[in-house]
Design a protein around this motif. Structure first.
Motif, short mmCIF file in Angstrom:
data_model
loop_
_atom_site.label_atom_id
_atom_site.label_comp_id
_atom_site.label_asym_id
_atom_site.label_seq_id
_atom_site.Cartn_x
_atom_site.Cartn_y
_atom_site.Cartn_z
N VAL A 56 0.84 -1.29 -0.01
CA VAL A 56 0.06 -0.02 -0.05
C VAL A 56 1.00 1.16 -0.06
O VAL A 56 1.90 1.23 0.76
N ILE A 67 -7.99 4.04 5.72
CA ILE A 67 -8.04 2.53 5.46
C ILE A 67 -9.30 1.88 6.13
O ILE A 67 -9.96 0.94 5.48
N ALA A 71 -13.02 -0.42 4.15
CA ALA A 71 -13.45 -1.52 5.04
C ALA A 71 -14.93 -1.15 5.36
O ALA A 71 -15.79 -2.34 5.18
N VAL A 75 -18.24 -3.36 4.13
CA VAL A 75 -19.29 -4.15 4.87
C VAL A 75 -20.81 -3.53 4.55
O VAL A 75 -21.73 -4.15 4.71
N LEU B 522 -19.03 -6.12 12.44
CA LEU B 522 -18.33 -6.60 11.15
C LEU B 522 -17.39 -5.49 10.60
O LEU B 522 -16.31 -5.85 10.31
N ALA B 523 -18.03 -4.21 10.79
CA ALA B 523 -17.23 -2.89 10.14
C ALA B 523 -15.81 -3.16 11.09
O ALA B 523 -14.80 -2.65 10.45
N ALA B 526 -13.52 -5.77 9.77
CA ALA B 526 -13.23 -5.65 8.52
C ALA B 526 -11.92 -4.44 8.55
O ALA B 526 -11.10 -4.65 7.73
N ALA B 527 -12.24 -3.22 9.38
CA ALA B 527 -11.23 -2.42 9.43
C ALA B 527 -9.91 -2.78 9.95
O ALA B 527 -8.78 -2.52 9.32
N LEU B 529 -8.88 -6.08 10.18
CA LEU B 529 -8.40 -6.93 8.90
C LEU B 529 -7.70 -6.02 7.74
O LEU B 529 -6.45 -6.62 7.49
N LEU B 530 -8.35 -5.14 7.32
CA LEU B 530 -7.87 -4.47 6.25
C LEU B 530 -6.35 -3.64 6.58
O LEU B 530 -5.42 -3.65 5.82
N TRP B 531 -6.46 -3.24 7.72
CA TRP B 531 -5.16 -2.34 8.21
C TRP B 531 -4.04 -3.53 8.44
O TRP B 531 -3.00 -3.34 7.89
N ARG B 533 -3.81 -6.45 7.01
CA ARG B 533 -3.42 -6.94 5.54
C ARG B 533 -2.13 -5.74 4.99
O ARG B 533 -1.21 -6.25 4.47
N ALA B 534 -2.58 -4.75 5.00
CA ALA B 534 -1.99 -3.64 4.47
C ALA B 534 -0.65 -3.38 5.09
O ALA B 534 0.44 -3.26 4.49
N ASN B 537 1.32 -6.51 3.90
CA ASN B 537 1.98 -6.27 2.27
C ASN B 537 3.05 -5.23 2.45
O ASN B 537 3.63 -5.23 1.45
N GLY B 538 3.22 -4.59 3.32
CA GLY B 538 4.32 -3.30 3.12
C GLY B 538 3.48 -1.95 3.00
O GLY B 538 2.53 -1.96 2.13
#
Lengths: 303, 653
Positions: A56, A67, A71, A75, B522-523, B526-527, B529-531, B533-534, B537-538
């Protein structure tokens, strides 16, 4: 309890897996009309898998909200999709007034996209946001008129009850109105051009210029779910699926969604993007169409 | 006995606050918090059904009338809100308007704060017209002095004066209303017994006018934007969160106690819809953060009145089901708006405290300096835009449900319900636009001026109340069904025929709460999880891409004015923006400018000329009074002669 849970998970899987197919079909139709081979139908799946693995690049100005917003937006759209019945397989969750939750979940997704866009301080993204929030005022009116017409026609207030019978005499009006709303809400031609190389003329693509990697994947996937959501809504609002036997209804739903998608592709091939000054007129037209559908439903009910 | 005890404690607390306020800030805060806590407990005791209703008549006479106090569930709804904002605002002012920063006015501010909260509570429990008016006038005056705390600014003085003048036009209507009421019923007593008295219906219009001015009912809202923008922020919070709600209280209260004219419901729902849409259109065009919030209050009062109007229509058409839904939605919106608007005004106060400006186009990028304020303001912005899973959506959802049911029913009310639904939807979309603008342009992006770079986060006394209100917004969003019983008691107090014994919330409200909770969970997941993951990945930081432009500057960002450009353009016939344009000339232009300002259109174009006309007439009449003795003697002689003529003429008949 267990059964509802399994049902929700199955529906969720269906929505998540099928949604990226739609942009692929649209692109195939466009390529076919233009006489090209075009990208594979599954291109978006490849793109999503690739983006999920990528790193990213964040703007120096962006906060953690940059970010979180994709998300939350994702959802919201998926949650809205779960409220929608799928023909004979009714919705995962259904209660009186869920149709309003659906409309406002889409608004939540919009808020998230706009917020993330403004985080970067880019003028392009500001431009996209302005267009998004402004046109939404008119689409909101059109959607509410459409929903009112369905409610008045059927006397129900949950998506399952208002979508099972058809829209009745006003179906054609409603179809035209909702199709226009679909094009506007999903940022397709003639409202927006997802393929142009000039950011000045875009809405949705201009807002997500700075996203990359997994957040971009969430945004692209969410957008495809939203497209599928509007197609399913349109088809069920117009076709009397509740009156058909289950298998036929499922086939009709699938066929209808496919036809809508091809329709979007054809519109995109045959029509140029409108100037932004004309967009409000077109949206007002969609609103008026839905309003007439409402009047027809009112008259039909009174008779 | 619990309610009078608690109310006495509250009265003592606020009296102690008035005495201690000027000199002893800590004790004042303690007294005010105790008083507010007691008020809240009294309101909850009534709402939870511990005590169905409290009614007390004094055995002595004060000012010619025996005191009569009464607290029922409807008043308790407003009293609970007053207690929350009254206590939180007092805590907020400890950092925000401290003796160190404002040595001249801090003590005065504390005194008037206690007076304001105590007199507003008096209005809510008064069941005698004289006492009601007494409390009403005192609270108006207390608010005037609070607006005027920082009286050095010309704008502040003008705003306070406008507020006082407008309020008294409203109070004049109320004097007429209560006097006529007393004249027709023979006593100043208020209560549900008025419902049976014939001939009172037309008085509702007087009440609507008088309370409408206070509520900021469009187009009587002219005093509201400038007063709320120029007052200190904790005062703006209580004015916007509670004071205008007392106007709403008046309308709801007397629509319940008086027989209603046939057109009342139609007019109220229409005024509400117009106010909601036009109020938010004005809000969107504002560049002053607090003025934007103030106009948004006009919108929210409109939303509340839509619910109240629908309830009146439901009552007059014998439709209890959707009438109750709309009324309960409206009452919940009273709470919700009080909570998130106070939160937003506190947030705006933190911004103002940190940067010294309210101009959205001079702010930006504040989240690095004020992370807590930014997060809480964002939460408030989502709540006020009516987005799930927060509280604003729940109350709007209930009102929508009432309107939809009225539409489905195919009766005459549908002709009001359907257009109002669509207008409410458009107002919601515009609210989203306004608060995306207010929140994101202030807290995100690059700082637009140097002031922002030296900003500092608010103190703990300022953040605490904001956290409490933010938490309340989330809690009401996730568990709305818990409030149903409380609010249905209030609805029953409004119309006893709508009382339902031991009633549970509709199952759809339970479902909505569950859906909200799942969504929020869930929100959040998800937030995270996305954070993660980011991060895995770098994550790399780089310039905003801006299509390859390598030197983005803060001034290239969208400003408040440009953000509102498109949609405000659709309302130009209403907003009448004033433009000053100086185009660039020649090959090497030296200067160019474009200034756009949205005036107080209703005030300047509608009320202003009207007031000027009244003033001209008064000036003309005043010529009679010039200080020349000869003419005065002439007046006397002429008057006497006229009297004599009348007597002669009467005698000759």
């Amino acid at each position: 309890m267990m059964m509802t849970f399994v049902g929700i998970v199955l529906r969720l899987a269906l929505w998540l897996l099928l949604a990226p197919l739609l942009p692929g079909i649209i692109n195939k139709v466009k390529a076919w009309v233009a006489g090209r081979r075009g990208p594979p139908v599954l291109q978006l799946y490849y793109d999503l898998a690739r983006l999920w693995k990528k790193g990213v690049v964040l703007s120096t100005l962006a906060s953690p909200g940059f970010i979180a917003a994709p998300a939350v937006g994702w959802v919201a759209v998926v949650g809205a999709a779960l409220l929608l019945p799928l023909g004979p397989a009714a919705a995962g969750v259904s209660f009186r007034g869920d149709v309003l939750l659906l409309i406002y979940l889409l608004a939540l997704a919009r808020f998230c996209t706009v917020w993330a866009a403004l985080e970067t301080g880019s003028a392009f993204e500001g431009m996209g946001s302005v267009r998004e929030v402004s046109y939404a005022v008119l689409t909101e009116a059109a959607i509410l008129a459409a929903v009112l017409s369905l409610c008045v026609h059927t006397g129900g207030l949950s998506l399952t009850t208002i979508l099972a019978p058809s829209a009745g005499a006003g179906a054609a009006l409603l179809a035209a109105g909702l199709f226009t709303v679909l094009l506007a809400e999903n940022c397709r031609v003639p409202f927006d051009d997802p393929n142009t190389h000039l950011e000045l003329t875009m809405i949705h693509e201009a807002m997500i210029l700075d996203h990359s990697g997994p957040p971009l994947a969430a945004i692209l996937h969410g957008a495809s779910v939203k497209l599928l959501l509007f197609s399913v809504l349109l088809v069920q609002a117009v076709l009397p699926l509740g009156a058909l036997p289950p298998l036929l209804a499922t086939a009709a739903l699938a066929g209808g969604v496919l036809a809508t998608t091809v329709g979007v592709g054809l519109v995109e091939s045959l029509l140029a993007r409108f100037a932004f000054k004309q967009v409000p007129f077109l949206l007002t037209l969609a609103f008026v169409l839905c309003l007439f559908a409402l009047l027809v439903a009112w008259k039909g009910g009174a008779a | 006995m619990i309610v009078p005890g608690l109310l006495s404690v509250a009265a003592l607390g606020f009296l102690a606050g008035m005495v201690l306020g000027p000199r002893r800030p800590r004790l004042w805060l303690a007294a005010t918090l105790v008083g507010s806590g007691a008020l809240l407990a009294a309101a909850l005791a009534v709402l939870l059904g511990e005590v169905p209703e409290w009614d007390w008549r004094g055995t002595f006479s004060l000012g010619g009338e025996r005191p009569h106090l009464r607290l029922d569930a409807l008043g308790a709804v407003f009293l609970a809100l007053l207690a929350m904002v009254g206590g939180a605002g007092a805590a907020y002012s400890r950092n925000y308007w401290s003796d160190r920063d404002y040595p001249r006015s801090a003590g005065r501010g504390r005194f008037w704060w206690s007076v304001l909260v105590a007199t507003m509570a008096l209005v809510l429990v008064a069941a005698n017209g004289l006492y009601f008016l007494f409390g009403w006038e005192l609270f108006t005056v207390a608010a005037f002095f609070l607006i005027l705390l920082e009286s050095r600014g010309r704008n502040v003085r003008a705003a306070a004066w406008l507020y006082l003048a407008a309020s008294h036009v409203g109070t004049l209507c109320l004097f007429a209303f209560f006097a006529l009421l007393a004249e027709r019923t023979g006593s100043w007593e208020l209560g549900p017994q008025l419902r049976g008295v014939a001939g009172l219906a037309p008085l509702f219009w007087l009440a609507l006018g008088g309370f409408g001015v206070k509520a900021g009912l469009f187009p009587l809202h002219v005093w509201l934007p400038s007063a709320h923008a120029n007052a200190p922020s904790h005062v703006s919070a209580i004015l916007s969160g509670v004071a205008i709600k007392l106007g709403v209280y008046g309308i709801v209260r007397f629509s319940g106690w008086l027989p209603l004219p046939a057109q009342a419901g139609w007019i109220v729902i229409g005024l509400g819809a117009v106010g909601a849409l036009f109020g938010i259109a004005f809000a969107f065009a504002q560049n002053d953060l607090k003025r934007l919030l103030a106009y948004c209050s006009v919108e929210n009062v409109g939303v509340i009145l839509i619910g109240v109007g629908a309830a009146m229509l439901g009552e007059s058409h014998g439709q209890a089901a959707w009438g109750r839904l709309a009324l309960i939605g409206a009452l919940l919106h009273v709470w919700n708006h009080g909570l998130f608007k106070a939160l937003l005004f506190f947030g705006a106060g933190s911004v103002l405290h940190a940067t010294g400006t309210r101009d959205i186009s001079r702010l930006g990028g504040l989240w690095t300096r004020l992370p807590w304020t930014a997060g809480l303001f964002a939460l408030g912005a989502m709540a006020v835009s009516g987005l799930p899973p927060l509280n604003g959506f729940v109350s709007e959802w209930l009102i929508y449900l009432g309107l939809f049911d009225a539409g489905i029913e195919h009766g005459p009310v549908a002709w009001a319900a359907m257009p109002v639904t669509i207008m409410l939807g458009m107002a919601g979309a515009l609210a989203l636009a306004s608060f995306a603008k207010a929140g994101a342009l202030v807290f995100c992006g690059a700082p637009r001026t140097k002031r922002v770079a030296h900003a500092h986060e608010a103190g703990p006394w300022m953040l605490g109340p904001m956290l409490v209100f933010g938490g309340a917004c989330v809690a009401i969003g996730l568990a709305p069904a818990a409030l149903w019983l409380l609010l249905s008691r209030a609805a029953a107090a409004w119309n006893p025929a709508w009382a339902v014994a031991a009633e549970n919330a509709p199952s759809s409200l339970h479902s909505l709460g569950i859906a909200h909770a799942v969504l929020a969970f869930l929100a959040l997941g998800a937030a995270l999880l996305l954070w993660r993951r980011a991060r895995e990945n770098g994550l790399r930081r780089g310039l905003t891409w801006d299509c390859g432009y390598a030197k983005p500057a803060a001034r290239m960002q969208y400003t408040g004015g440009s953000f509102a450009g498109v949609a405000a353009g659709w309302f130009f016939w209403l907003l009448r923006p004033e433009r000053t344009v100086q185009r660039p000339h020649g090959l090497l232009p030296e200067s160019a400018r474009r200034i756009e300002r949205v005036p107080e259109t209703v005030l300047e174009k509608l009320i202003g000329p009207l007031a000027a006309g009244v003033l001209r007439m008064s000036t003309a009449v005043r010529r009679l009074q010039h200080g020349r003795l000869q003419y005065y003697i002439l007046y006397l002689v002429a008057g006497l002669a006229a009297l004599g003529l009348i007597v002669l003429w009467e005698g000759s008949l």
